[in-house]
Design an enzyme around this catalytic site. Structure first.
Site, PDB file in Angstrom:
ATOM      1  N   GLY A 148       0.771  -1.255  -0.084  1.00 11.21           N
ATOM      2  CA  GLY A 148       0.026  -0.045  -0.067  1.00 11.21           C
ATOM      3  C   GLY A 148       0.843   1.339  -0.133  1.00 11.21           C
ATOM      4  CB  CYS A 149      -0.146   4.812   0.225  1.00 13.18           C
ATOM      5  SG  CYS A 149      -1.564   4.813  -0.441  1.00 13.18           S
ATOM      6  CE1 TYR A 150       3.244  -0.783   5.255  1.00 12.94           C
ATOM      7  CE2 TYR A 150       0.784   0.041   5.154  1.00 12.94           C
ATOM      8  CZ  TYR A 150       1.789  -1.077   5.201  1.00 12.94           C
ATOM      9  OH  TYR A 150       1.252  -2.232   5.490  1.00 12.94           O
TER      10      TYR A 150
END
Length: 353
Positions: A148-150
């Site tokens: 995901g975004c991290y």
């Protein structure tokens, strides 16, 4: 042999080749969802409130009356094939520019880390880049997938650990996200929200113990898991595409958790922070961070700017925020944070040089 500092250099961000106004993508979604009056009204409000002016895609479909790729609902294998066809040339270009800015040649690279939440295969992007860049055959490779975004924070953390092992290590990170590849026409609110935010992009950088050409020093990392948000942000492989579930409660969860994440750093580090590189997962998420940390309106101006001009490019986005800060001559301690499935909050303390 331990080293005293680990540095990031050669930060290079590349837009996707097709750029669309947010209103153009709204028109596409209205048509593709065959929206009735109520859904049309909901979509128009959602897109206007997104804080996004334009987004990039590796697909031209969002400006076409008869979409080329989305004319049928492509299966997973077709989407993965398209991912590698579209992404590799741009990823190669970003890597070449990153190496040049770092004063390195491909043969200098000892480790390669590839990052993507939107495309995977074996052999995958790591081996494709090995061949495209003519990296040494003994280059050690790691692929960070589906986080995901991290995900970029994991790549930085891993690269720092590798660089600390030897002053000879040179780690090339290449992050490539093709989020629009997975746009689907379901009408569930959580899916509609994801379709309104995500975009495509590529970034690359080099991490090593060499301070020459350095743009930032990687100082520390902290992570916080919020299990109560497990169902509010999720990333699954569906029958036809990857499916992102993004609920409207995510900003509230981020607001509740981010003060505790910052407090994991020592007090002196917290007091020295001059700049904030917050992942612009959405306008409400940035507003939640501002509120929770008591930040002035100007503190997250760069994050809002990236959201407005590029949208949410998943894990790539934090590179764009960091690049914008460096271009604005930001110097000193910088706290970066990103949010993803779990719900997980990841962060890094950097010193911008």
């Amino acid at each position: 042999m331990k080293t005293s500092g680990v540095y990031l250099s050669g930060l290079c961000c590349e837009e996707a080749p097709y750029l669309f106004d947010q209103t153009d993508i709204l028109t596409f979604m209205l048509r593709e969802t065959q929206a009735g009056e109520v859904l049309q009204r909901h979509l128009k409000i959602l897109y206007r409130a997104s804080g996004i002016r334009r987004r990039g895609s590796f697909l031209p479909d969002f400006g076409m009356l008869q979409p080329a790729f989305f004319s049928t609902r492509p299966p997973i294998d077709a989407r993965m094939q398209r991912y590698f066809e579209a992404v590799l040339p741009v990823a190669k270009q970003a890597a070449i520019r990153s190496l040049a800015q770092s004063g390195l040649e491909p043969q200098d690279i000892t480790h390669l880390i590839t990052v993507s939440c939107t495309g995977m295969a074996a052999p995958g992007l790591d081996l494709q880049l090995m061949k495209a860049l003519a990296l040494p055959a003994h280059t050690q490779r790691t692929a960070v997938h589906f986080m995901g975004c991290y995900a970029a924070f994991h790549a930085w953390r891993l690269a720092k650990a590798i660089a600390q092992q030897s002053p000879r290590h040179r780690v090339l990170i290449v992050d490539a996200e093709f989020c629009t590849l997975h746009f689907t026409p379901p009408t569930e609110p959580d899916h509609l929200l994801a379709n309104a935010l995500f975009a495509d992009g590529v970034a690359a950088c080099v991490v090593s113990a060499c301070a020459e050409h350095a743009q930032a020093e990687l100082l520390d990392f902290q992570s916080l898991y919020l299990p109560q948000g497990e169902d509010d942000m999720a990333w699954h492989i569906g029958q036809d595409s990857f499916l992102m579930r993004l609920s409207t409660y995510v900003p509230e969860l981020v607001e509740s958790g981010i003060p505790a994440l910052l407090q994991l750093y020592d007090k002196r580090s917290q007091e020295n922070i001059e700049h904030w590189a917050i992942h612009p997962g959405g306008k409400r998420i940035l507003q939640a961070v501002e509120k929770a940390l008591g930040l002035p309106p100007a503190a997250l101006a760069v994050s809002y700017e990236v959201l407005r001009n590029y949208g949410n490019m998943s894990s790539v986005t934090i590179f764009f925020v960091l690049q914008q800060l460096l271009q604005k001559q930001a110097r000193g301690y910088c706290w970066a944070a990103g949010f993803g499935p779990g719900l997980t909050l990841e962060s890094a303390l950097l010193r911008l040089l």
